[in-house]
Enzyme design. Sequence first.
Site, PDB file in Angstrom:
ATOM      1  N   SER A 135       1.676  11.273 -13.128  1.00 46.52           N
ATOM      2  CA  SER A 135       0.617  11.982 -13.676  1.00 46.52           C
ATOM      3  C   SER A 135       0.626  12.619 -15.133  1.00 46.52           C
ATOM      4  O   SER A 135       0.526  11.491 -15.950  1.00 46.52           O
ATOM      5  CB  SER A 135       0.767  13.357 -12.792  1.00 46.52           C
ATOM      6  OG  SER A 135      -0.441  14.345 -12.976  1.00 46.52           O
ATOM      7  N   ASP A 152      -5.169   8.806  -4.262  1.00 43.87           N
ATOM      8  CA  ASP A 152      -5.111   9.897  -5.114  1.00 43.87           C
ATOM      9  C   ASP A 152      -6.582  10.127  -5.714  1.00 43.87           C
ATOM     10  O   ASP A 152      -7.273   9.064  -5.859  1.00 43.87           O
ATOM     11  CB  ASP A 152      -4.314   9.506  -6.190  1.00 43.87           C
ATOM     12  CG  ASP A 152      -4.028  10.324  -7.455  1.00 43.87           C
ATOM     13  OD1 ASP A 152      -4.378  11.583  -7.229  1.00 43.87           O
ATOM     14  OD2 ASP A 152      -3.502  10.048  -8.520  1.00 43.87           O
ATOM     15  N   HIS A 189      -1.055  11.026  -4.735  1.00 40.75           N
ATOM     16  CA  HIS A 189      -0.748  11.280  -6.199  1.00 40.75           C
ATOM     17  C   HIS A 189       0.873  11.035  -6.270  1.00 40.75           C
ATOM     18  O   HIS A 189       1.468  10.520  -7.105  1.00 40.75           O
ATOM     19  CB  HIS A 189      -1.138  12.613  -6.600  1.00 40.75           C
ATOM     20  CG  HIS A 189      -0.819  12.822  -8.030  1.00 40.75           C
ATOM     21  ND1 HIS A 189      -1.630  12.081  -9.074  1.00 40.75           N
ATOM     22  CD2 HIS A 189      -0.245  13.592  -8.867  1.00 40.75           C
ATOM     23  CE1 HIS A 189      -1.455  12.556 -10.342  1.00 40.75           C
ATOM     24  NE2 HIS A 189      -0.647  13.397 -10.329  1.00 40.75           N
TER      25      HIS A 189
END
Length: 455
Positions: free
Chosen positions: A162, A366, A426
Amino acid sequence: MELAPRPVWQLLLLFLGLSTGAVLNWPEEQGKEVWDYVTVRTDAHMFWWLYYATNPCKNFTELPLVMWLQGGPGGSSTGFGNFEEIGPLDSDLKPRRTTWLQSASLLFVDNPVGTGFSYVNKSNAYAKDLATVASDMMVLLKTFFDGHKEFQTIPFYIFSESYGGKMAAGIALELYKAIQQGTIQCNFAGVALGDSWISPVDSVLSWGPYLYSMSLLDDQGLAEVSQVAEQVLDAINKGLYREATDLWGKAEMVVEQNTDGVNFYNILTKSSPMSAVESSLEFTESHLVRLFQRHVRHLQQNALSQLMNGPIRKKLKIIPEDCTWGGQANNVFVNMEGDFMKPVISIVDELLEAGINVTIYNGQLDLIVDTMGQEAWVRKLKWAELPKFNQLRWKPLYSDPESLETSAFVKSYKNLAFYWILRAGHMVPSDQGDMTLKMMRLVTQQEEGGPGWRV
Ligand SMILES: *[C@@H]1O[C@H](CO)[C@@H](O)[C@H](O)[C@H]1NC(C)=O
Ligand SMILES: *[C@@H]1O[C@H](CO)[C@@H](O)[C@H](O)[C@H]1NC(C)=O
Ligand SMILES: *[C@@H]1O[C@H](CO)[C@@H](O)[C@H](O)[C@H]1NC(C)=O
């Protein structure tokens, strides 16, 4: 500060009666671990935690060193990445079958300062941009490699998730320069960008088409999401990054309202009740706090926070009494507000030009950093080899060689590799532990078919 592993009975004595519910038992087998603070600037103290690889057949000197960087900004590597994703123990302190420690030594760093157990003493000491994040990390890495000469020759990889991917790109480039200049002694071998925040607007622009194709938006919803995404694009084109951050938050609310509260981290898992409550709130001045709550607080839910502020801080011994794990995370996020939406595609281009091995990996489920958005910024790279990369066909990967179930696809040309990880959101290692461990082994050249693979 370095502490030798203590006998298990001693740890048990320390922790008996101190846990906030479940009785925590430390596993019998524990490898060598060390941790410490580094003062990276005046009033800015960064915490790191190293685990030496524990492989029954191999010395740690025969295995790579992997640094893991969490997102947010403000998410803690030593907490979330360690106990929820790749470390030797899960958050119940049970051994993790798919821990990366069997194939690498692991260095968790709480960065930027203020994250996890890292802290600042003055509110003006928080990092406000990627350049500060990277220069702080250079101080940490120099101190680390100077103090642990045994790691200077071991292949060193940065893996990330991320916002950690954006930081990893900036840090990788600075590290490359520091090695060239001779200021840091380290065998830097590559960087891996997981569901990474390299080009935020490409994520936002693909939310609509992605959700629509997954039956999570109707025509009207697609139009609304696309409209607000265009506003984000417009703000970014004008260089209005703070405004872009606001609009990004607004775009998320439009998505939530049109999808019955889809989970941004895994579209097939219903999000926590918290976000349903929040989606009914008006978009207010406190939007940054709300964004923080959505994107950082989930990285430090109560159970993890109790673990870190309970048994773990007792074990570590060096955490200042008035420093709470996660206590400054909100400020970390708010201070990076102006940097949040800035793209760093050009940094990835510089890494590729410099010949650094770059791996991109992304979870199929995600939404916040969806795979379509990653492919969009990859197409914008100026790297001369990109057309050849694009011409390649991908290759399926199976985490279980006995199984016919495809776990991932991979494509690799020269120093760029892309892994499409199926059935993962994610937090790729949490969702697909076996495949992610295999990928790490491929990237670090421990298995055939890694980045060196050609059609
Ligand atoms: C592992 O390597 C280190 C450094 O070369 C050495 O000191 C140590 O004895 C080795 N350990 C084992 C178990 O072979
Ligand atoms: C800096 O902050 C830490 C953690 O809150 C605290 O323990 C320490 O006393 C502070 N140091 C100074 C010089 O204020
Ligand atoms: C970098 O990637 C190339 C090409 O895939 C590979 O041959 C090389 O071994 C990799 N280097 C490292 C240090 O992983």
